[in-house]
Design a protein around this motif. Structure first.
Motif, mmCIF file in Angstrom:
data_model
loop_
_atom_site.group_PDB
_atom_site.id
_atom_site.type_symbol
_atom_site.label_atom_id
_atom_site.label_comp_id
_atom_site.label_asym_id
_atom_site.label_seq_id
_atom_site.Cartn_x
_atom_site.Cartn_y
_atom_site.Cartn_z
ATOM 1 N N LYS A 36 0.838 -1.206 0.000
ATOM 2 C CA LYS A 36 0.000 0.000 0.000
ATOM 3 C C LYS A 36 0.873 1.256 0.000
ATOM 4 O O LYS A 36 0.635 2.199 -0.767
ATOM 5 N N LYS A 37 1.897 1.263 0.846
ATOM 6 C CA LYS A 37 2.784 2.418 0.921
ATOM 7 C C LYS A 37 3.610 2.561 -0.363
ATOM 8 O O LYS A 37 3.885 3.674 -0.816
ATOM 9 N N ALA A 38 3.994 1.422 -0.951
ATOM 10 C CA ALA A 38 4.735 1.459 -2.209
ATOM 11 C C ALA A 38 3.882 2.090 -3.307
ATOM 12 O O ALA A 38 4.382 2.905 -4.103
ATOM 13 N N GLU A 39 2.607 1.747 -3.356
ATOM 14 C CA GLU A 39 1.742 2.342 -4.383
ATOM 15 C C GLU A 39 1.544 3.833 -4.126
ATOM 16 O O GLU A 39 1.465 4.623 -5.074
ATOM 17 N N GLU A 40 1.497 4.237 -2.873
ATOM 18 C CA GLU A 40 1.407 5.666 -2.568
ATOM 19 C C GLU A 40 2.613 6.415 -3.132
ATOM 20 O O GLU A 40 2.485 7.536 -3.650
ATOM 21 N N ARG A 57 4.441 0.548 -15.468
ATOM 22 C CA ARG A 57 5.553 -0.007 -16.242
ATOM 23 C C ARG A 57 6.719 -0.362 -15.317
ATOM 24 O O ARG A 57 7.017 0.389 -14.375
ATOM 25 N N VAL A 58 7.384 -1.478 -15.629
ATOM 26 C CA VAL A 58 8.465 -1.988 -14.780
ATOM 27 C C VAL A 58 9.737 -2.148 -15.616
ATOM 28 O O VAL A 58 9.689 -2.635 -16.752
ATOM 29 N N PHE A 59 10.873 -1.765 -15.028
ATOM 30 C CA PHE A 59 12.188 -1.936 -15.669
ATOM 31 C C PHE A 59 13.041 -2.804 -14.744
ATOM 32 O O PHE A 59 13.082 -2.585 -13.525
ATOM 33 N N LEU A 60 13.745 -3.784 -15.325
ATOM 34 C CA LEU A 60 14.618 -4.683 -14.565
ATOM 35 C C LEU A 60 16.074 -4.370 -14.884
ATOM 36 O O LEU A 60 16.491 -4.443 -16.041
ATOM 37 N N PRO A 71 9.731 4.072 -16.668
ATOM 38 C CA PRO A 71 9.051 3.103 -15.803
ATOM 39 C C PRO A 71 8.462 3.787 -14.568
ATOM 40 O O PRO A 71 8.939 4.849 -14.141
ATOM 41 N N HIS A 72 7.445 3.156 -14.014
ATOM 42 C CA HIS A 72 6.927 3.574 -12.702
ATOM 43 C C HIS A 72 7.715 2.878 -11.589
ATOM 44 O O HIS A 72 7.809 3.401 -10.472
ATOM 45 N N ILE A 73 8.243 1.684 -11.910
ATOM 46 C CA ILE A 73 8.946 0.856 -10.928
ATOM 47 C C ILE A 73 10.276 0.404 -11.534
ATOM 48 O O ILE A 73 10.293 -0.151 -12.635
ATOM 49 N N LEU A 74 11.368 0.618 -10.808
ATOM 50 C CA LEU A 74 12.683 0.140 -11.218
ATOM 51 C C LEU A 74 13.169 -0.878 -10.197
ATOM 52 O O LEU A 74 13.313 -0.551 -9.013
ATOM 53 N N LEU A 75 13.394 -2.108 -10.642
ATOM 54 C CA LEU A 75 13.916 -3.167 -9.779
ATOM 55 C C LEU A 75 15.409 -3.301 -10.066
ATOM 56 O O LEU A 75 15.812 -3.554 -11.202
ATOM 57 N N VAL A 76 16.233 -3.141 -9.030
ATOM 58 C CA VAL A 76 17.685 -3.089 -9.196
ATOM 59 C C VAL A 76 18.337 -4.265 -8.467
ATOM 60 O O VAL A 76 18.288 -4.352 -7.239
ATOM 61 N N ILE A 92 20.989 3.507 -6.251
ATOM 62 C CA ILE A 92 19.676 4.165 -6.270
ATOM 63 C C ILE A 92 19.751 5.520 -5.580
ATOM 64 O O ILE A 92 19.238 6.526 -6.089
ATOM 65 N N SER A 93 20.377 5.560 -4.409
ATOM 66 C CA SER A 93 20.454 6.802 -3.648
ATOM 67 C C SER A 93 21.148 7.915 -4.445
ATOM 68 O O SER A 93 20.702 9.065 -4.454
ATOM 69 N N ARG A 94 22.236 7.551 -5.138
ATOM 70 C CA ARG A 94 23.009 8.553 -5.875
ATOM 71 C C ARG A 94 22.317 9.028 -7.146
ATOM 72 O O ARG A 94 22.496 10.174 -7.576
ATOM 73 N N HIS A 95 21.526 8.148 -7.764
ATOM 74 C CA HIS A 95 21.035 8.445 -9.114
ATOM 75 C C HIS A 95 19.512 8.532 -9.240
ATOM 76 O O HIS A 95 19.017 8.690 -10.354
ATOM 77 N N LYS A 96 18.777 8.442 -8.144
ATOM 78 C CA LYS A 96 17.316 8.374 -8.279
ATOM 79 C C LYS A 96 16.730 9.629 -8.921
ATOM 80 O O LYS A 96 15.752 9.547 -9.672
ATOM 81 N N GLU A 97 17.331 10.793 -8.653
ATOM 82 C CA GLU A 97 16.806 12.020 -9.264
ATOM 83 C C GLU A 97 17.030 12.008 -10.775
ATOM 84 O O GLU A 97 16.151 12.405 -11.542
ATOM 85 N N GLU A 98 18.215 11.542 -11.211
ATOM 86 C CA GLU A 98 18.492 11.435 -12.655
ATOM 87 C C GLU A 98 17.586 10.394 -13.307
ATOM 88 O O GLU A 98 17.119 10.579 -14.436
ATOM 89 N N LEU A 99 17.356 9.287 -12.586
ATOM 90 C CA LEU A 99 16.531 8.208 -13.133
ATOM 91 C C LEU A 99 15.078 8.652 -13.299
ATOM 92 O O LEU A 99 14.403 8.262 -14.251
ATOM 93 N N GLY A 100 14.610 9.442 -12.336
ATOM 94 C CA GLY A 100 13.255 9.972 -12.420
ATOM 95 C C GLY A 100 12.158 8.931 -12.249
ATOM 96 O O GLY A 100 11.029 9.136 -12.710
ATOM 97 N N VAL A 101 12.474 7.818 -11.582
ATOM 98 C CA VAL A 101 11.498 6.727 -11.418
ATOM 99 C C VAL A 101 10.781 6.888 -10.079
ATOM 100 O O VAL A 101 11.436 7.038 -9.040
ATOM 101 N N PRO A 102 9.443 6.836 -10.061
ATOM 102 C CA PRO A 102 8.717 7.020 -8.811
ATOM 103 C C PRO A 102 9.083 6.026 -7.713
ATOM 104 O O PRO A 102 9.105 6.386 -6.543
ATOM 105 N N LEU A 103 9.385 4.770 -8.085
ATOM 106 C CA LEU A 103 9.722 3.780 -7.063
ATOM 107 C C LEU A 103 10.910 2.936 -7.519
ATOM 108 O O LEU A 103 10.828 2.235 -8.526
#
Length: 241
Positions: A23-27, A105-108, A157-162, A173-184
């Motif tokens: 639930k929190k992940a979808e938020e 959308r999901v990216f692996l 993607p809406h979701i990036l699995l790393v 993820i911490s260093r690049h999440k702003e560049e990646l622009g992925v919500p989760l």
């Protein structure tokens, strides 16, 4: 987002079960702001107790789930009611089912060459309506990193699995999440290997008995040195209280 957390060895862990974590992940997805989710086990919590940078990454994450019976035990030891583990691979399955239902959308990203693609195929078999907008193995050089980030950003993607292994995936993820622009963005360790059939997950009865760590140790004796962090974690938690 309101958070109810327990601090173990300086690491904040959200008091969530699988349903509440999803639930929190979808938020976070619906919020649309780049965010990081960490599934924290005892080994990484112990490492973070010795590494200020890693501890900071964990405490700045938007959601930290109790991945591992060691974390559940430590929380209960402190008087907090954490009902169950919320593991990386279970989050993968739950998020992919959610994504299939809602059109996310999901990216692996990660694992050995070919494994992310195989995992994507297996996930599509499980969830036929799942949209996987891209895959990339984790064996890219430092000079290729910008191209990898660009390809993920363009896939939207809406979701990036790393799956780069902990804590490398958490730092990435911490260093690049702003560049990646992925919500989760979620670090998932060796989950792609299991989903792709490269490695086997523990039998159901061992998972239910919280003995998945033992199965992995027996299957991969090379993990023994890493597993030595577990008794150190227990002793440190006992001293902390």
């Amino acid at each position: 987002m309101e958070r109810n957390r327990v601090y173990i060895l300086g690491c904040g862990i959200d008091i969530v079960d699988s349903r509440l974590a999803l639930k929190k992940a979808e938020e976070l997805i619906l919020r649309g702001i780049p965010s990081q989710v960490i599934t924290l086990n005892a080994e990484i919590a112990y490492a973070a107790s010795l590494d200020d940078r890693l501890r900071q990454v964990i405490n700045e994450a938007d959601l930290v789930t109790p991945d591992g019976i060691g974390i559940v035990w430590a929380a209960r030891h402190k008087g907090y009611d954490i009902k169950e583990r919320v593991t990386g691979i279970d989050m993968v399955y739950n998020l992919c089912q959610l994504a299939a239902n809602k059109g996310y959308r999901v990216f692996l990203l990660g694992a050995s060459p070919g494994v992310a693609e195989k995992a994507a195929c297996e996930l599509k078999k499980m969830y036929p309506y799942l949209i996987i907008c891209g895959t990339r193995d984790g064996y890219f050089r430092e000079e290729e990193k910008e191209e990898v980030i660009k390809s993920i950003r363009e896939a939207r993607p809406h979701i990036l699995l790393v799956a780069l292994g902990a804590p490398k995936q958490e730092f990435f993820i911490s260093r690049h999440k702003e560049e990646l622009g992925v919500p989760l963005c979620l670090g998932v360790g060796g989950s792609f290997d299991v989903i792709a059939g490269v490695k086997k997950r523990a039998p159901g009865f061992m998972i239910r008995l919280n003995l998945e760590w033992l199965y992995r140790l027996l299957s991969e004796p090379s993990r023994f040195k890493r597993q030595m962090a577990l008794p150190k974690f227990v002793l440190k938690v006992l001293r902390e209280k």
